[in-house]
Design a protein around this motif. Structure first.
Motif, PDB file in Angstrom:
ATOM      1  N   ARG A   1       1.859  -0.996  10.772  1.00  0.00           N
ATOM      2  CA  ARG A   1       2.307  -1.573  12.036  1.00  0.00           C
ATOM      3  C   ARG A   1       3.656  -2.248  11.807  1.00  0.00           C
ATOM      4  NH1 ARG A   1       0.833  -3.443  17.097  1.00  0.00           N
ATOM      5  NH2 ARG A   1       1.544  -5.527  17.674  1.00  0.00           N
ATOM      6  N   ASN A   2       4.709  -1.655  12.340  1.00  0.00           N
ATOM      7  CA  ASN A   2       6.069  -2.184  12.186  1.00  0.00           C
ATOM      8  C   ASN A   2       6.410  -2.425  10.717  1.00  0.00           C
ATOM      9  OD1 ASN A   2       6.468  -2.160  14.978  1.00  0.00           O
ATOM     10  ND2 ASN A   2       5.722  -4.257  15.219  1.00  0.00           N
ATOM     11  N   GLU A   3       6.263  -1.373   9.917  1.00  0.00           N
ATOM     12  CA  GLU A   3       6.500  -1.459   8.480  1.00  0.00           C
ATOM     13  C   GLU A   3       7.759  -0.704   8.055  1.00  0.00           C
ATOM     14  OE1 GLU A   3       4.844  -3.357   6.661  1.00  0.00           O
ATOM     15  OE2 GLU A   3       2.847  -3.620   7.506  1.00  0.00           O
ATOM     16  N   ALA A   4       8.693  -0.514   8.985  1.00  0.00           N
ATOM     17  CA  ALA A   4       9.890   0.267   8.668  1.00  0.00           C
ATOM     18  C   ALA A   4      10.682  -0.312   7.507  1.00  0.00           C
ATOM     19  CB  ALA A   4      10.787   0.358   9.910  1.00  0.00           C
ATOM     20  N   ASP A   5      10.663  -1.627   7.349  1.00  0.00           N
ATOM     21  CA  ASP A   5      11.431  -2.274   6.288  1.00  0.00           C
ATOM     22  C   ASP A   5      10.677  -2.360   4.968  1.00  0.00           C
ATOM     23  OD1 ASP A   5      13.530  -2.708   8.059  1.00  0.00           O
ATOM     24  OD2 ASP A   5      12.752  -4.659   8.694  1.00  0.00           O
ATOM     25  N   ARG A   6       9.404  -1.916   4.943  1.00  0.00           N
ATOM     26  CA  ARG A   6       8.608  -2.101   3.729  1.00  0.00           C
ATOM     27  C   ARG A   6       7.970  -0.825   3.188  1.00  0.00           C
ATOM     28  NH1 ARG A   6       7.767  -6.659   6.816  1.00  0.00           N
ATOM     29  NH2 ARG A   6       6.269  -5.539   8.096  1.00  0.00           N
ATOM     30  N   ILE A   7       7.803   0.194   4.012  1.00  0.00           N
ATOM     31  CA  ILE A   7       6.986   1.336   3.602  1.00  0.00           C
ATOM     32  C   ILE A   7       7.692   2.312   2.668  1.00  0.00           C
ATOM     33  CG2 ILE A   7       7.570   2.891   5.526  1.00  0.00           C
ATOM     34  CD1 ILE A   7       4.536   3.534   5.692  1.00  0.00           C
ATOM     35  N   SER A   8       9.007   2.327   2.665  1.00  0.00           N
ATOM     36  CA  SER A   8       9.741   3.306   1.845  1.00  0.00           C
ATOM     37  C   SER A   8       9.432   3.213   0.354  1.00  0.00           C
ATOM     38  CB  SER A   8      11.249   3.164   2.089  1.00  0.00           C
ATOM     39  OG  SER A   8      11.594   3.577   3.387  1.00  0.00           O
ATOM     40  N   PRO A   9       9.397   2.022  -0.260  1.00  0.00           N
ATOM     41  CA  PRO A   9       9.074   1.960  -1.705  1.00  0.00           C
ATOM     42  C   PRO A   9       7.724   2.581  -2.042  1.00  0.00           C
ATOM     43  CG  PRO A   9      10.026  -0.111  -0.994  1.00  0.00           C
ATOM     44  CD  PRO A   9       9.784   0.695   0.257  1.00  0.00           C
ATOM     45  N   LEU A  10       6.728   2.397  -1.184  1.00  0.00           N
ATOM     46  CA  LEU A  10       5.422   2.990  -1.432  1.00  0.00           C
ATOM     47  C   LEU A  10       5.496   4.504  -1.380  1.00  0.00           C
ATOM     48  CD1 LEU A  10       2.372   3.112  -1.758  1.00  0.00           C
ATOM     49  CD2 LEU A  10       2.142   2.614   0.692  1.00  0.00           C
ATOM     50  N   LEU A  11       6.082   5.040  -0.320  1.00  0.00           N
ATOM     51  CA  LEU A  11       6.161   6.494  -0.175  1.00  0.00           C
ATOM     52  C   LEU A  11       6.996   7.122  -1.285  1.00  0.00           C
ATOM     53  CD1 LEU A  11       6.611   6.649   3.695  1.00  0.00           C
ATOM     54  CD2 LEU A  11       4.519   7.018   2.386  1.00  0.00           C
ATOM     55  N   ARG A  12       8.041   6.416  -1.701  1.00  0.00           N
ATOM     56  CA  ARG A  12       8.866   6.913  -2.813  1.00  0.00           C
ATOM     57  C   ARG A  12       8.064   6.922  -4.113  1.00  0.00           C
ATOM     58  NH1 ARG A  12      12.448   3.122  -2.751  1.00  0.00           N
ATOM     59  NH2 ARG A  12      13.433   3.992  -0.897  1.00  0.00           N
ATOM     60  N   SER A  13       7.278   5.866  -4.331  1.00  0.00           N
ATOM     61  CA  SER A  13       6.494   5.801  -5.566  1.00  0.00           C
ATOM     62  C   SER A  13       5.401   6.861  -5.588  1.00  0.00           C
ATOM     63  CB  SER A  13       5.885   4.401  -5.737  1.00  0.00           C
ATOM     64  OG  SER A  13       4.855   4.147  -4.792  1.00  0.00           O
ATOM     65  N   LEU A  14       4.906   7.263  -4.419  1.00  0.00           N
ATOM     66  CA  LEU A  14       3.924   8.343  -4.356  1.00  0.00           C
ATOM     67  C   LEU A  14       4.555   9.675  -4.759  1.00  0.00           C
ATOM     68  CD1 LEU A  14       1.973   7.452  -1.087  1.00  0.00           C
ATOM     69  CD2 LEU A  14       1.078   7.439  -3.417  1.00  0.00           C
ATOM     70  N   GLN A  15       5.778   9.888  -4.335  1.00  0.00           N
ATOM     71  CA  GLN A  15       6.476  11.119  -4.713  1.00  0.00           C
ATOM     72  C   GLN A  15       6.721  11.199  -6.215  1.00  0.00           C
ATOM     73  OE1 GLN A  15      10.047  11.106  -2.287  1.00  0.00           O
ATOM     74  NE2 GLN A  15       9.046  12.225  -0.629  1.00  0.00           N
ATOM     75  N   GLU A  16       6.795  10.046  -6.873  1.00  0.00           N
ATOM     76  CA  GLU A  16       7.103   9.987  -8.304  1.00  0.00           C
ATOM     77  C   GLU A  16       5.865  10.074  -9.183  1.00  0.00           C
ATOM     78  OE1 GLU A  16       9.106   6.274  -8.456  1.00  0.00           O
ATOM     79  OE2 GLU A  16      11.002   7.045  -7.639  1.00  0.00           O
ATOM     80  N   GLN A  17       4.675  10.102  -8.594  1.00  0.00           N
ATOM     81  CA  GLN A  17       3.452  10.135  -9.394  1.00  0.00           C
ATOM     82  C   GLN A  17       3.294  11.465 -10.139  1.00  0.00           C
ATOM     83  OE1 GLN A  17       1.191   7.394  -9.825  1.00  0.00           O
ATOM     84  NE2 GLN A  17       3.129   6.603  -9.022  1.00  0.00           N
ATOM     85  N   HIS A  18       2.820  11.376 -11.379  1.00  0.00           N
ATOM     86  CA  HIS A  18       2.550  12.599 -12.141  1.00  0.00           C
ATOM     87  C   HIS A  18       1.373  13.355 -11.543  1.00  0.00           C
ATOM     88  CE1 HIS A  18       4.632  10.658 -15.864  1.00  0.00           C
ATOM     89  NE2 HIS A  18       5.484  11.335 -15.119  1.00  0.00           N
ATOM     90  N   TYR A  19       0.422  12.626 -10.993  1.00  0.00           N
ATOM     91  CA  TYR A  19      -0.703  13.265 -10.303  1.00  0.00           C
ATOM     92  C   TYR A  19      -0.320  13.496  -8.849  1.00  0.00           C
ATOM     93  CZ  TYR A  19      -5.379  14.097  -8.428  1.00  0.00           C
ATOM     94  OH  TYR A  19      -6.469  14.662  -7.816  1.00  0.00           O
ATOM     95  N   GLN A  20      -0.413  14.739  -8.392  1.00  0.00           N
ATOM     96  CA  GLN A  20       0.082  15.072  -7.061  1.00  0.00           C
ATOM     97  C   GLN A  20      -0.946  15.773  -6.170  1.00  0.00           C
ATOM     98  OE1 GLN A  20       3.160  14.648  -5.364  1.00  0.00           O
ATOM     99  NE2 GLN A  20       3.499  13.073  -6.926  1.00  0.00           N
ATOM    100  N   SER A  21      -2.214  15.760  -6.571  1.00  0.00           N
ATOM    101  CA  SER A  21      -3.229  16.424  -5.753  1.00  0.00           C
ATOM    102  C   SER A  21      -3.744  15.467  -4.680  1.00  0.00           C
ATOM    103  CB  SER A  21      -4.389  16.913  -6.634  1.00  0.00           C
ATOM    104  OG  SER A  21      -5.336  17.617  -5.858  1.00  0.00           O
ATOM    105  N   PHE A  22      -2.892  15.206  -3.700  1.00  0.00           N
ATOM    106  CA  PHE A  22      -3.267  14.286  -2.628  1.00  0.00           C
ATOM    107  C   PHE A  22      -2.507  14.603  -1.352  1.00  0.00           C
ATOM    108  CE2 PHE A  22       0.146  12.089  -5.016  1.00  0.00           C
ATOM    109  CZ  PHE A  22       1.072  11.878  -4.010  1.00  0.00           C
TER     110      PHE A  22
END
Length: 372
Positions: free
Chosen positions: A49-70
């Motif tokens: 909810r109104n997380e435009a200023d905070r959500i990018s680091p999380l989504l970026r860190s998900l892209q960097e995970q070695h495990y990607q079956s999600f």
């Protein structure tokens, strides 16, 4: 040495010892199990909810995970900013939570996401979290797998501090973790208060068996209520520290947001704390004030012996608080030299939360009025 100084020193010393028993440990996950074939498809559900200023680091860190079956499901909870657009830019599937129900908006969003999840395992993440390194998912899922992939595994993220006022959250972080009941010297002797909220792993079968977030829509503290729902169905709840795995930054918007957030958390959260743990916590905080009173009294009374003893006690309290807080986050070390102010701020917010809960019967959070 006056009688009052002696009493303050005795109580303060006792409280310092109680503090050791109160917050004996905060275990973290260290083992990495990189055999991703052992893990089924994971659905990562992020209520936002109104997380435009905070959500990018999380989504970026998900892209960097070695495990990607999600798969990543961002549930847009009536945002008025660019949350949905940013989530889509990182390849996440965005769901619109159109439900308007009483209680916590987060719970309705999580339930909506779970209903659309394709994975056999579910991972609920707050939008202000982010993974510390590329092996974080392997650590989390590996631990859950070793525990039989049943019930809940919840992690309290390591709090990252960027601005001076954010250090005011130090004591709150300690009390939140201690209040889960399972980190005392007695370990699992006390029943867990529930689960941590920012990072929760469970399997879909257990989730729907317990009623999931739909069962706790009216709960202010959805994390505690969800954990309780699992325990009511004889399912295990594991609570761990997130250092080295997952971080978050709490209330970067400013002091007002910090006050509202902690007021919401403590309005009802203390009800789940075991009476013994609560008593130790109260004594520990009281001892902090009394050790300060002993130091002030010895200085104003020009009692050199008392000054030495009270000074040592004050320093020991500051060191203990620093050790406890650094299990929870990267708080500035020097801030604990003035730990009485941290205790005073915590006590003030706690009293205010009790007033909001028992007199006004409501708290405010992210523009919503939540009935308590």
């Amino acid at each position: 040495m006056t009688v009052s100084v002696e009493i303050n020193l005795i109580v303060g010393s006792l409280a310092l010892l109680v503090g050791i028993f109160m917050f004996w440990t905060l275990p973290i996950i260290k083992t990495i199990e990189k055999n991703g074939q052992l893990f089924p498809l994971l659905s990562i559900i992020i209520p936002a909810r109104n997380e435009a200023d905070r959500i990018s680091p999380l989504l970026r860190s998900l892209q960097e995970q070695h495990y990607q079956s999600f798969e990543v499901l961002v549930v847009d909870d009536h945002s008025t900013d660019q949350t949905a657009e940013i989530a889509k830019s990182y390849g996440a599937k965005v769901l619109q939570n159109k439900a308007v129900e009483s209680g916590s908006g987060k719970s309705t969003a999580c339930w909506h996401g779970a209903q659309h999840a394709k994975g056999q395992w579910l991972l609920f993440l707050d939008a202000d979290t982010s993974f510390t390194n590329a092996d974080s998912l392997f650590k989390i899922l590996g631990f859950y797998h070793r525990k039989g992939a049943r019930g809940i595994l919840s992690l309290q993220p390591h709090h990252t501090v960027h601005k001076l006022y954010e250090n005011l959250s130090a004591i709150f972080n300690v009390i939140v973790i201690v209040g889960m009941n399972v980190f005392t010297i007695w370990g699992p002797a006390f029943k867990a208060a529930g689960s941590f909220g920012p990072c929760i792993v469970c399997n879909k079968k257990d989730y729907f068996l317990t009623g999931g977030h739909h069962k706790i829509l009216s709960a202010v503290m959805d994390d505690l209520a969800l954990g309780q729902a699992f325990m009511d169905n004889n399912l295990p709840v594991y609570c761990m520290g997130g250092r080295g795995i997952i971080d978050f930054r709490m209330y970067p918007e400013g002091l007002r947001s910090l006050v509202e957030g902690w007021c919401k958390s403590f309005a009802v959260g203390s009800k789940s704390t075991h009476p013994v743990v609560m008593a130790m916590t109260i004594l520990w905080i009281t001892g902090g004030f009394m050790s300060t009173a002993a130091l002030i009294s010895s200085i104003t009374g020009f009692n050199s012996g008392a000054m030495v003893l009270s000074g040592l006690l004050y320093a020991a309290y500051a060191l203990q608080m620093m050790r406890f807080a650094h299990r929870c986050g990267n708080f500035n070390r020097w801030i604990f030299l003035i730990y009485p102010l941290l205790f005073l701020f915590f006590s003030t917010i706690h009293l205010y939360s009790l007033f909001r809960a028992h007199v006004l019967h409501s708290v405010s959070w992210k523009g919503r009025k939540i009935d308590v």
